[in-house]
Enzyme design. Structure first.
Site, PDB file in Angstrom:
ATOM      1  N   LYS A 133       0.842  -1.209   0.000  1.00 36.68           N
ATOM      2  CA  LYS A 133       0.000   0.000   0.000  1.00 36.68           C
ATOM      3  C   LYS A 133       0.875   1.256   0.000  1.00 36.68           C
ATOM      4  CE  LYS A 133      -2.025   2.376   3.420  1.00 36.68           C
ATOM      5  NZ  LYS A 133      -2.062   3.768   2.932  1.00 36.68           N
ATOM      6  N   GLU A 165      10.964  14.848  15.428  1.00 39.56           N
ATOM      7  CA  GLU A 165      11.085  14.863  13.966  1.00 39.56           C
ATOM      8  C   GLU A 165      10.036  15.836  13.413  1.00 39.56           C
ATOM      9  OE1 GLU A 165       9.656  11.457  11.689  1.00 39.56           O
ATOM     10  OE2 GLU A 165      11.543  11.494  10.595  1.00 39.56           O
ATOM     11  N   GLU A 170      11.323   0.665   9.073  1.00 38.27           N
ATOM     12  CA  GLU A 170      12.142   1.845   8.734  1.00 38.27           C
ATOM     13  C   GLU A 170      11.352   3.048   9.228  1.00 38.27           C
ATOM     14  OE1 GLU A 170      15.055   1.815   7.294  1.00 38.27           O
ATOM     15  OE2 GLU A 170      15.205  -0.154   6.365  1.00 38.27           O
ATOM     16  N   CYS A 201      13.379  11.095   6.066  1.00 42.63           N
ATOM     17  CA  CYS A 201      13.607  10.444   7.359  1.00 42.63           C
ATOM     18  C   CYS A 201      15.022  10.683   7.862  1.00 42.63           C
ATOM     19  CB  CYS A 201      13.334   8.953   7.236  1.00 42.63           C
ATOM     20  SG  CYS A 201      14.189   8.224   5.828  1.00 42.63           S
TER      21      CYS A 201
HETATM   22  P1  NAD Z   1       2.851   7.417   8.599  1.00 41.72           P
HETATM   23  O1  NAD Z   1       3.434   6.501   9.633  1.00 41.72           O
HETATM   24  O2  NAD Z   1       1.799   8.337   8.998  1.00 41.72           O
HETATM   25  O3  NAD Z   1       2.249   6.562   7.398  1.00 41.72           O
HETATM   26  C1  NAD Z   1       3.047   5.611   6.700  1.00 41.72           C
HETATM   27  C2  NAD Z   1       2.125   4.635   6.022  1.00 41.72           C
HETATM   28  O4  NAD Z   1       1.435   3.872   7.020  1.00 41.72           O
HETATM   29  C3  NAD Z   1       1.051   5.249   5.139  1.00 41.72           C
HETATM   30  O5  NAD Z   1       0.882   4.427   3.996  1.00 41.72           O
HETATM   31  C4  NAD Z   1      -0.189   5.188   6.037  1.00 41.72           C
HETATM   32  O6  NAD Z   1      -1.390   5.170   5.306  1.00 41.72           O
HETATM   33  C5  NAD Z   1       0.039   3.875   6.756  1.00 41.72           C
HETATM   34  N1  NAD Z   1      -0.633   3.696   8.036  1.00 41.72           N
HETATM   35  C6  NAD Z   1      -1.125   4.655   8.867  1.00 41.72           C
HETATM   36  N2  NAD Z   1      -1.662   4.070   9.962  1.00 41.72           N
HETATM   37  C7  NAD Z   1      -1.486   2.729   9.815  1.00 41.72           C
HETATM   38  C8  NAD Z   1      -1.800   1.596  10.622  1.00 41.72           C
HETATM   39  N3  NAD Z   1      -2.401   1.720  11.811  1.00 41.72           N
HETATM   40  N4  NAD Z   1      -1.446   0.375  10.177  1.00 41.72           N
HETATM   41  C9  NAD Z   1      -0.812   0.223   9.000  1.00 41.72           C
HETATM   42  N5  NAD Z   1      -0.499   1.245   8.193  1.00 41.72           N
HETATM   43  C10 NAD Z   1      -0.817   2.498   8.597  1.00 41.72           C
HETATM   44  O7  NAD Z   1       4.116   8.141   7.956  1.00 41.72           O
HETATM   45  P2  NAD Z   1       4.117   9.239   6.815  1.00 41.72           P
HETATM   46  O8  NAD Z   1       3.617  10.498   7.441  1.00 41.72           O
HETATM   47  O9  NAD Z   1       3.488   8.717   5.584  1.00 41.72           O
HETATM   48  O10 NAD Z   1       5.683   9.351   6.508  1.00 41.72           O
HETATM   49  C11 NAD Z   1       6.550  10.081   7.278  1.00 41.72           C
HETATM   50  C12 NAD Z   1       7.305   9.196   8.259  1.00 41.72           C
HETATM   51  O11 NAD Z   1       7.974   8.140   7.548  1.00 41.72           O
HETATM   52  C13 NAD Z   1       8.385   9.944   8.974  1.00 41.72           C
HETATM   53  O12 NAD Z   1       8.368   9.624  10.331  1.00 41.72           O
HETATM   54  C14 NAD Z   1       9.673   9.431   8.326  1.00 41.72           C
HETATM   55  O13 NAD Z   1      10.812   9.543   9.134  1.00 41.72           O
HETATM   56  C15 NAD Z   1       9.317   8.034   8.006  1.00 41.72           C
HETATM   57  N6  NAD Z   1      10.183   7.502   6.947  1.00 41.72           N
HETATM   58  C16 NAD Z   1      11.179   6.627   7.288  1.00 41.72           C
HETATM   59  C17 NAD Z   1      12.054   6.139   6.317  1.00 41.72           C
HETATM   60  C18 NAD Z   1      13.157   5.198   6.668  1.00 41.72           C
HETATM   61  O14 NAD Z   1      13.722   4.576   5.764  1.00 41.72           O
HETATM   62  N7  NAD Z   1      13.510   5.045   7.951  1.00 41.72           N
HETATM   63  C19 NAD Z   1      11.892   6.525   4.988  1.00 41.72           C
HETATM   64  C20 NAD Z   1      10.866   7.424   4.673  1.00 41.72           C
HETATM   65  C21 NAD Z   1      10.006   7.896   5.670  1.00 41.72           C
END
Ligand code: NAD
Length: 504
Positions: A209, A414, A283, A317
């Protein structure tokens, strides 16, 4: 460098180009000829789910809008996946896993990955425009980074698929089965490639997804997957809200789940799968220190600081969101940073000259604004260059905070926006202590002329990646991942493959 006066500046021109000389442009205060990218993103008004190799309507019959954050217009309708769709996707993946993909020799699987990589290269300009429209990041980034890097990940992993004997010498590797994957919005296409390429190379099928805000490039990738002739069900793509992601993670047919996103959601997922025996990689977030010593080449370091925090509007990130600067050069570095920020172009992401595009959504913009308020309230000093933001869309000027202490929220949390918290230090040990004083451990940067200092720092910094005299450099052969609250498991390189196979 001209100085800023109340008078409207006279625009210098570079005669050879017939355009303003880039080094002399003062932010948005100069009159400026836009240079929009014109490639056709070939969008459909509506995108369905991709299950069993076909585009299918969602069981709920519901759709949601994907919005262009640069101008708040609707791009397309996206299908809202729910429980019956998730189940259908896993059934399709099971059929593909047991019937074809899990048994296929690696060298045959490789051909599909090579094909996906080449098709992505063929359609690179179209993908770059679509990604910029959906996410708001500057076209020069999607064109020169996101799309080519996504293709590079498929090429790199295609190269592994027929060399599995070298993944874990002396052991035989076998696929895990079906992997459930959920990704964030900051690098939508690239995160698809990070997740799918290693999973497929190792013989697994996937149910994935994209983020709710940025589903477009995932569905365009589904077109490529179809064109590449990938057996139906090997990759299934479901769009929808977080709850759809929750269903993907919870499905009993998932042998492994792979999540990239916030630490907060990562913890919810970890709790929900505890005790199920599923393999897991996470991640998560970061709060990287970019550390500049007094012997560093300062102009080069300033470029690295700017790239470290303003690349992709700071929605990265591993962004270098904390600048730790050696006291003897702190004033000089801040002065150079201000000069550099004054010439960053903030605005239309489709303009080829834009440096800082739009924030991904109104919600994210509000979150970042909240951090600006918190920084000021807690006593730090905020500075932004003069710039004229577009009337519509979600924009934030590049922002510096000086006078930051380690207890300030802007130094601990963050922000995921174009905001740099600047902290000073006096000794090497103080720099290490301050850099490690965070619950995260994803990345760090060190700027110094001394090789011995780089070695010491890279050993003592608790971060998955430490860049020396550079920042935000990526390669599919280089493993990426965090410590502490930044998650566990690695993506990329040989280490990343080990998270997608069983050793037998
Ligand atoms: P988010 O955690 O809000 O959402 C990430 C994904 O999870 C989305 O597809 C969202 O729809 C889904 N999601 C939300 N609630 C869920 C649940 N309860 N169960 C399963 N899936 C769920 O993050 P975001 O705002 O999309 O992205 C930003 C974050 O991602 C930042 O914290 C960033 O640091 C992190 N990030 C980490 C890396 C890495 O490699 N460490 C890379 C990119 C982004």
């Amino acid at each position: 460098m001209p100085t800023l006066t109340d008078k409207k500046p006279v625009r210098p021109t570079n005669r050879a180009l017939g355009r303003p000389a880039p080094e002399l442009i003062f932010g948005d205060l100069w009159e400026y000829d836009p240079a929009p990218e014109t490639a056709d993103p070939k969008l459909k008004p509506r995108y369905e789910l991709f299950i069993g190799g076909k585009f299918v309507a969602p069981a709920s019959g519901k759709y949601f809008d994907s919005i262009n954050p640069a101008n708040e217009t609707k791009i397309a309708e996206m299908a809202l996946g729910s429980a019956p769709d998730v189940d259908a996707a896993y059934r399709a993946a099971q059929k593909a896993q047991e019937g074809v993909w899990g048994k296929m020799p690696g060298k045959e699987r490789a051909k599909y990955l090579y094909r996906i990589a080449r098709l992505l290269q063929d359609r690179a300009r179209e993908f770059a425009v679509a990604e910029t429209m959906d996410n708001g990041k500057p076209i020069k980034e999607t064109r020169d980074f996101d799309v080519p890097m996504a293709a590079a990940h498929f090429f790199y992993h295609a190269g592994w698929a027929d060399k599995l004997d070298y993944v874990a010498p002396g052991r035989r590797v076998a696929p895990l089965g079906i992997v459930g994957q959920v990704i964030p919005w900051n690098f939508p296409l690239l995160m698809m490639a990070w997740k799918l390429a290693p999973a497929l190379a190792m013989g697994n099928c996937a149910v994935i997804k994209p983020a709710t805000n940025t589903p477009l490039s995932a569905l365009k990738l589904a077109e490529i997957i179809q064109d590449a002739g990938l057996p139906p069900g090997v990759v299934n793509i479901l769009t929808g809200p977080g709850s759809t992601g929750g269903l993907i993670m919870a499905h009993p047919l998932a042998a492994k789940i792979a999540f990239t996103g916030s630490t907060e959601v990562g913890k919810v997922i970890m709790r929900s799968v505890a005790g199920t025996g599923k393999r897991m990689t996470m991640e998560l977030g970061g709060k990287a220190a970019n550390i500049v010593f007094d012997d560093a080449p300062l102009d080069q370091a300033v470029e690295g600081i700017v790239n470290g925090i303003f690349f992709n509007q700071g929605q990265v990130c591993c962004a270098g969101s904390r600048l730790l600067v050696h006291e003897p050069v702190a004033d000089a570095v801040v002065a150079k940073l201000r000069n550099r920020l004054r010439v960053l172009r903030v605005g239309d992401p489709l303009d080829k000259n834009t440096d800082v595009g739009a924030i991904v959504s109104r919600d994210q913009l509000e979150t970042v604004r909240g951090y600006l308020d918190a920084g000021v309230k807690e006593g730090a000093k905020m500075w932004q260059p003069p710039c004229r933001l577009p009337a519509k869309g979600f924009y934030m000027p590049p922002t510096l905070f000086t006078g930051v202490t380690q207890s300030h929220r802007i130094a601990r949390e963050e922000i995921f926006g174009p905001v740099l918290a600047i902290i000073t230090f006096r000794t090497v040990d103080e720099a290490i202590e301050k850099a490690n004083n965070t619950e995260y451990g994803l990345s760090a940067g060190v700027w110094t002329d001394k090789g011995s200092r780089i070695l010491k720092m890279s050993t003592e910094l608790k971060a998955g990646v430490v860049w020396a005299n550079t920042f935000n450099k990526f390669d599919p052969a280089s493993p990426f991942g965090g410590y502490k609250e930044s998650g566990f498991g690695r993506e990329g390189g040989r280490q990343g493959l080990l998270d997608y196979c069983k050793l037998v």
